[in-house]
Motif scaffolding. Structure first.
Motif, mmCIF file in Angstrom:
data_model
loop_
_atom_site.group_PDB
_atom_site.id
_atom_site.type_symbol
_atom_site.label_atom_id
_atom_site.label_comp_id
_atom_site.label_asym_id
_atom_site.label_seq_id
_atom_site.Cartn_x
_atom_site.Cartn_y
_atom_site.Cartn_z
ATOM 1 N N THR A 95 0.838 -1.228 0.000
ATOM 2 C CA THR A 95 0.000 0.000 0.000
ATOM 3 C C THR A 95 0.860 1.261 0.000
ATOM 4 O OG1 THR A 95 -0.122 -0.068 2.415
ATOM 5 C CG2 THR A 95 -1.921 -1.111 1.203
ATOM 6 N N ALA A 96 2.081 1.134 0.500
ATOM 7 C CA ALA A 96 2.952 2.315 0.568
ATOM 8 C C ALA A 96 3.156 2.923 -0.814
ATOM 9 C CB ALA A 96 4.297 1.937 1.179
ATOM 10 N N TYR A 97 3.069 2.062 -1.860
ATOM 11 C CA TYR A 97 3.258 2.603 -3.210
ATOM 12 C C TYR A 97 2.179 3.618 -3.569
ATOM 13 C CZ TYR A 97 7.128 -0.319 -4.517
ATOM 14 O OH TYR A 97 8.362 -0.868 -4.595
ATOM 15 N N PHE A 98 0.986 3.324 -3.026
ATOM 16 C CA PHE A 98 -0.106 4.234 -3.362
ATOM 17 C C PHE A 98 0.035 5.585 -2.660
ATOM 18 C CE2 PHE A 98 -1.999 -0.002 -4.034
ATOM 19 C CZ PHE A 98 -2.255 0.125 -5.386
ATOM 20 N N ALA A 99 0.675 5.508 -1.520
ATOM 21 C CA ALA A 99 0.828 6.756 -0.755
ATOM 22 C C ALA A 99 2.143 7.467 -1.078
ATOM 23 C CB ALA A 99 0.765 6.446 0.747
ATOM 24 N N LEU A 147 -7.349 1.635 1.866
ATOM 25 C CA LEU A 147 -6.347 0.801 1.217
ATOM 26 C C LEU A 147 -4.956 1.334 1.487
ATOM 27 C CD1 LEU A 147 -7.983 0.248 -2.275
ATOM 28 C CD2 LEU A 147 -8.252 -1.094 -0.203
ATOM 29 N N ALA A 148 -4.854 2.627 1.507
ATOM 30 C CA ALA A 148 -3.542 3.240 1.771
ATOM 31 C C ALA A 148 -3.799 4.591 2.415
ATOM 32 C CB ALA A 148 -2.777 3.434 0.468
ATOM 33 N N ARG A 149 -2.889 4.904 3.277
ATOM 34 C CA ARG A 149 -3.086 6.201 3.940
ATOM 35 C C ARG A 149 -1.733 6.739 4.374
ATOM 36 N NH1 ARG A 149 -4.438 8.516 8.990
ATOM 37 N NH2 ARG A 149 -5.852 10.272 8.672
ATOM 38 N N SER A 150 -1.536 8.004 4.145
ATOM 39 C CA SER A 150 -0.330 8.660 4.659
ATOM 40 C C SER A 150 -0.758 9.896 5.410
ATOM 41 C CB SER A 150 0.584 9.085 3.509
ATOM 42 O OG SER A 150 1.351 7.996 3.105
ATOM 43 N N SER A 151 -0.170 10.029 6.528
ATOM 44 C CA SER A 151 -0.525 11.201 7.324
ATOM 45 C C SER A 151 0.728 11.675 8.035
ATOM 46 C CB SER A 151 -1.598 10.830 8.343
ATOM 47 O OG SER A 151 -1.840 11.925 9.192
ATOM 48 N N GLY A 152 1.192 12.851 7.697
ATOM 49 C CA GLY A 152 2.351 13.444 8.349
ATOM 50 C C GLY A 152 3.516 12.482 8.344
ATOM 51 N N ARG A 153 4.114 12.320 9.518
ATOM 52 C CA ARG A 153 5.299 11.470 9.600
ATOM 53 C C ARG A 153 4.935 10.002 9.869
ATOM 54 N NH1 ARG A 153 6.492 15.007 13.480
ATOM 55 N NH2 ARG A 153 7.256 17.014 12.764
ATOM 56 N N ASN A 154 3.699 9.680 9.794
ATOM 57 C CA ASN A 154 3.269 8.337 10.172
ATOM 58 C C ASN A 154 2.503 7.668 9.033
ATOM 59 O OD1 ASN A 154 2.908 6.145 11.740
ATOM 60 N ND2 ASN A 154 1.382 7.074 13.106
ATOM 61 N N PRO A 155 3.214 7.279 7.973
ATOM 62 C CA PRO A 155 2.497 6.740 6.809
ATOM 63 C C PRO A 155 1.842 5.395 7.117
ATOM 64 C CG PRO A 155 4.871 6.514 6.552
ATOM 65 C CD PRO A 155 4.667 7.245 7.825
ATOM 66 N N ASN A 156 0.810 5.095 6.328
ATOM 67 C CA ASN A 156 0.121 3.802 6.407
ATOM 68 C C ASN A 156 -0.548 3.499 7.736
ATOM 69 O OD1 ASN A 156 0.647 3.154 3.815
ATOM 70 N ND2 ASN A 156 2.609 2.167 4.285
ATOM 71 N N VAL A 157 -0.754 4.534 8.498
ATOM 72 C CA VAL A 157 -1.491 4.309 9.731
ATOM 73 C C VAL A 157 -2.939 4.047 9.366
ATOM 74 C CG1 VAL A 157 -2.297 5.400 11.850
ATOM 75 C CG2 VAL A 157 0.047 5.729 11.088
ATOM 76 N N GLN A 158 -3.518 3.117 10.067
ATOM 77 C CA GLN A 158 -4.940 2.822 9.934
ATOM 78 C C GLN A 158 -5.320 2.246 8.582
ATOM 79 O OE1 GLN A 158 -7.172 2.868 12.307
ATOM 80 N NE2 GLN A 158 -5.699 3.640 13.812
ATOM 81 N N VAL A 159 -4.378 1.677 7.901
ATOM 82 C CA VAL A 159 -4.749 0.958 6.674
ATOM 83 C C VAL A 159 -5.665 -0.186 7.083
ATOM 84 C CG1 VAL A 159 -3.862 -0.541 4.841
ATOM 85 C CG2 VAL A 159 -2.667 1.590 5.422
ATOM 86 N N GLY A 160 -6.713 -0.411 6.320
ATOM 87 C CA GLY A 160 -7.654 -1.456 6.668
ATOM 88 C C GLY A 160 -8.837 -0.975 7.477
ATOM 89 N N ALA A 161 -8.762 0.293 7.936
ATOM 90 C CA ALA A 161 -9.896 0.819 8.703
ATOM 91 C C ALA A 161 -11.107 0.928 7.785
ATOM 92 C CB ALA A 161 -9.542 2.176 9.288
ATOM 93 N N ARG A 162 -12.279 0.746 8.402
ATOM 94 C CA ARG A 162 -13.497 0.768 7.593
ATOM 95 C C ARG A 162 -14.150 2.146 7.717
ATOM 96 N NH1 ARG A 162 -16.318 -2.512 4.686
ATOM 97 N NH2 ARG A 162 -14.795 -4.172 4.961
ATOM 98 N N LEU A 163 -14.487 2.736 6.577
ATOM 99 C CA LEU A 163 -15.116 4.061 6.570
ATOM 100 C C LEU A 163 -16.449 3.943 5.867
ATOM 101 C CD1 LEU A 163 -12.033 6.199 5.465
ATOM 102 C CD2 LEU A 163 -12.935 5.944 7.776
ATOM 103 N N THR A 164 -17.447 4.575 6.490
ATOM 104 C CA THR A 164 -18.775 4.520 5.872
ATOM 105 C C THR A 164 -19.312 5.932 5.741
ATOM 106 O OG1 THR A 164 -19.686 4.234 8.074
ATOM 107 C CG2 THR A 164 -19.395 2.235 6.756
ATOM 108 N N GLY A 165 -20.427 6.030 5.022
ATOM 109 C CA GLY A 165 -21.092 7.341 4.901
ATOM 110 C C GLY A 165 -20.435 8.208 3.841
ATOM 111 N N TYR A 166 -20.871 9.440 3.879
ATOM 112 C CA TYR A 166 -20.397 10.397 2.875
ATOM 113 C C TYR A 166 -18.907 10.624 3.055
ATOM 114 C CZ TYR A 166 -20.346 14.855 0.356
ATOM 115 O OH TYR A 166 -20.092 15.865 -0.500
#
Ligand SMILES: Nc1nc2c(ncn2[C@@H]2O[C@H](COP(=O)(O)OP(=O)(O)OP(=O)(O)O)[C@@H](O)[C@H]2O)c(=O)[nH]1
Length: 634
Positions: free
Chosen positions: A196-200, A223-242
């Motif tokens: 997933t790091a490739y996506f971020a 699927l992939a997430r980068s946030s500040g100095r902490n990339p790929n945190v919470q990958v796999g988290a489920r998000l719903t709604g708008y």
């Protein structure tokens, strides 16, 4: 009218006013109003800057979301094209498949790296890149395999939810396509496993600030997430709604406190509709607003500065107003006190406007000056039309002298004519009130006081100073004054005058035998009897004790003077009736005539006295004529 008055209650110094409760209360209220106004202004400015920051952030985020989605799309497309190519190779030649995969990865290493697996139609792994021996792992339960083996056989790219590698511990997503046999039936699944790091990765090329985030979401799973100095945190988290519903539009903006890390962010999203993915790019609102932080701080500092300046101005203004109010109050109190004092003193006040000729009079002044209106069109001359004609010249001259600046004050005492013709005495004081351009006098303010009593007392004192209290005759001083006056006239008109001195003979025994009261009665009767025998123009004076003097202001001859003296002697010889007895006395009379007996009063008096003494010496009860002086009349 009383601007020079000093108030009895001292007004505090101007500085003291700043801390009076009246001033402080108003200053605080004023400050609160200023805080409300300035605070509203600063808040509006902040809101404006925030909305600018938001608009700019949204614009940047939209662009980034689009760019990131294109980057992701390109990566997926590269992997997908690679999968299709590898699938063909697998179906043609499985023996050289491993080297083909290796070669492909080498070619793509700058863009993406993926591991490749191939399963049979049961979902059991038949090939895994990077391994010398392929373990026969069963993946038939995995969604990315199951979807093709149990699906409709359509050749679709499937992108799995992210999974964490059992041995590598690295998050990856699986991109899969079905494998077909020669008959076109699904024969297995080819899998590209992409970290997933490739996506971020794209995230690392930009600097959005420490609170920013970029997410790639598919089917509501991060699927992939980068946030500040902490990339790929919470990958796999489920998000719903708008905006993760399938029905949301292709791109959009929103603001939200992240459900993943609790940071308040502006977000932009962009859909990769071909792959059912959504890219969201978030920028912490704090970071967005920080772009305008210096302007916001400047607005806040300016607001505080304006607030302080306004507060100081307000404070000063309220203190000045307080001082003004106190001064006006003190003046009003002083005026009331002065009015009371004036009213109690019986003084009246008038105020003459020299420009308009309008004269204002207090009720007391109206009464004293005999004017029956409070405001009259008058002039200074007309005011003094009320003055007794004998006093008017002096009063007018004094007023003129004051108006011309020759006297510091106007002071006059005069009689006011009443309607019935009687008069009363007034004391008047006035002063010019300077004002206007060049200090020209504009008003005259004056007071008037009734001084009848004082004038009466003065008159009595003057009378007492010049008259004998017992007989009411002129005393020695007045006698001497009149003699001086008569001498001036006599010299000017070349007339004669005579001085007659007489002294009662043996008066002492009267006192001794009958008492002082009887002596007094005798002196009064002598005075009355002799006064009646004289002309009005003659002066009879009691010179002291039982000694009298007569001034014959006009006298035709020495013989006439002798005749008057003889008459006085005969009057003294006549008996005097008192309360209880009749007294008989006599007198010694001396006569001195001007100019024969000398040119001046002292000489005449001396001669008359000497002649009287001579009569006494000669046996009393006779008249003696003073000898002529050898000096020539002056
Ligand atoms: N009753 C009365 N006696 C006065 C007053 N003034 C002076 N005498 C008295 O008048 C007397 C004047 O006396 P003299 O003139 O010196 O003496 P005399 O008895 O008149 O004698 P000769 O003048 O020498 O004839 C004194 O006894 C004074 O006390 C007065 O106002 N009232």
């Amino acid at each position: 009218m009383f601007t020079n008055a000093h108030p009895a209650t001292p007004v505090r110094g101007p500085a003291g006013a700043y801390f009076r409760p009246w001033v402080l209360l108003r200053t605080v209220l004023f400050m609160l109003a200023c805080i409300a106004a300035v605070g509203t202004g600063v808040t509006m400015e902040h809101a404006k800057l925030r909305s600018i920051a938001k608009a700019e952030s949204n614009r940047d985020l939209s662009n980034l979301a689009r760019a990131f989605s294109e980057e992701v799309g390109a990566t997926i497309s590269t992997v997908d094209v690679s999968l299709i190519a590898l699938r063909g190779h697998w179906q043609r030649d499985q023996a050289s498949f491993a080297s083909t995969v290796e070669q492909l990865n080498r070619q793509l290493r700058r863009k993406v790296f993926f591991q490749v697996k191939a399963t049979d139609r049961q979902g059991v792994v038949r090939f895994a890149s990077g391994r010398t021996e392929t373990p026969a792992v069963d993946l038939s339960d995995r969604a990315h395999v199951r979807t093709h083996l149990q699906g409709d056989g359509q050749d679709r790219l499937f992108i799995s939810a992210p999974v964490i590698g059992r041995t590598s511990g690295v998050w990856s997503v699986q991109l899969t396509r079905p494998l077909y046999d020669a008959a076109g039936k699904v024969d297995g699944v080819i899998v590209a496993s992409v970290a997933t790091a490739y996506f971020a990765r794209f995230y690392n090329t930009i600097d959005l600030g420490p609170g920013s985030s970029i997410s790639l979401v598919g089917s509501g799973v991060v699927l992939a997430r980068s946030s500040g100095r902490n990339p790929n945190v919470q990958v796999g988290a489920r998000l719903t709604g708008y905006p993760y519903d399938p029905n949301t539009e292709r791109a959009g903006l929103f603001r939200r406190v992240s459900r993943i890390d609790g940071i308040d962010r502006y977000y932009a999203w962009h859909k990769l509709e071909d792959y059912g993915l959504i890219v969201t790019v978030g920028l912490a609102t704090a970071d967005a607003h920080a772009r305008y932080g210096s302007r916001q701080r400047f607005a806040a500092i300016m607001g505080i500065g304006i607030l302080l300046a306004l507060s100081m101005l307000g404070w000063t203004a309220f203190a000045a107003r307080y001082n003004r109010r106190r001064s006006v109050k003190a003046l009003e109190e002083a005026e009331v006190r002065w009015k009371l004092a004036l009213s109690a003193s019986g003084a009246g006040v008038w105020d003459l406007n020299l420009k308009t000729g309008r004269l204002l009079l207090s009720s007391q002044a109206q009464a004293l000056l005999g004017i029956d209106a409070g405001i009259v069109p008058w002039t200074v001359g007309a005011l003094h039309g009320k003055v007794h004609p004998d006093d008017l010249p002096a009063v007018s001259a004094a007023m003129r002298a004051h108006l011309d600046g020759r006297s510091a004050d106007f002071m006059a005492e005069y009689r006011v004519l009443r309607a019935d013709g009687s008069t009363h005495w007034i004391s008047e004081r006035a002063a010019l009130v300077n004002g206007g351009e060049l200090g020209a006098p504009k008003r005259v303010v004056g007071t008037v006081t009734n001084i009848d009593q004082r004038k009466l007392a003065e008159q009595e004192m003057r009378y007492m100073a010049s008259h004998d209290a017992l007989t009411g005759l002129a005393n020695r001083t007045l006698f001497r004054d009149r003699l001086e006056q008569a001498l001036l006239h006599a010299k000017r008109d070349d007339n004669m005058l005579a001085v007659i001195y007489f002294d009662l003979d043996k008066f002492k025994p009267v006192n001794d035998n009958y008492g002082h009261g009887m002596g007094d009665q005798l002196l009064v009767q002598v005075a009355r009897r002799v006064r009646c025998s004289l002309r009005k123009s003659d002066t009879l004076a009691r010179l002291g004790g039982d000694e009298f003097g007569v001034l014959l202001a006009t006298c035709a001859s020495q013989a006439d003077a002798m005749k008057v003296a003889e008459n006085i002697l005969s009057l003294l010889n006549m008996p005097f009736e008192t309360d209880s007895i009749a007294l008989r006395i006599s007198g010694s009379v001396g006569v001195a005539v001007y100019p024969e007996c000398g040119p001046d009063a002292a000489g005449l008096v001396h001669c008359a006295d000497q002649a009287m003494y001579a009569a006494k010496q000669n046996g009393r009860n006779q008249v003696a004529l003073a000898a002529a002086s050898t000096e020539l009349p002056g």
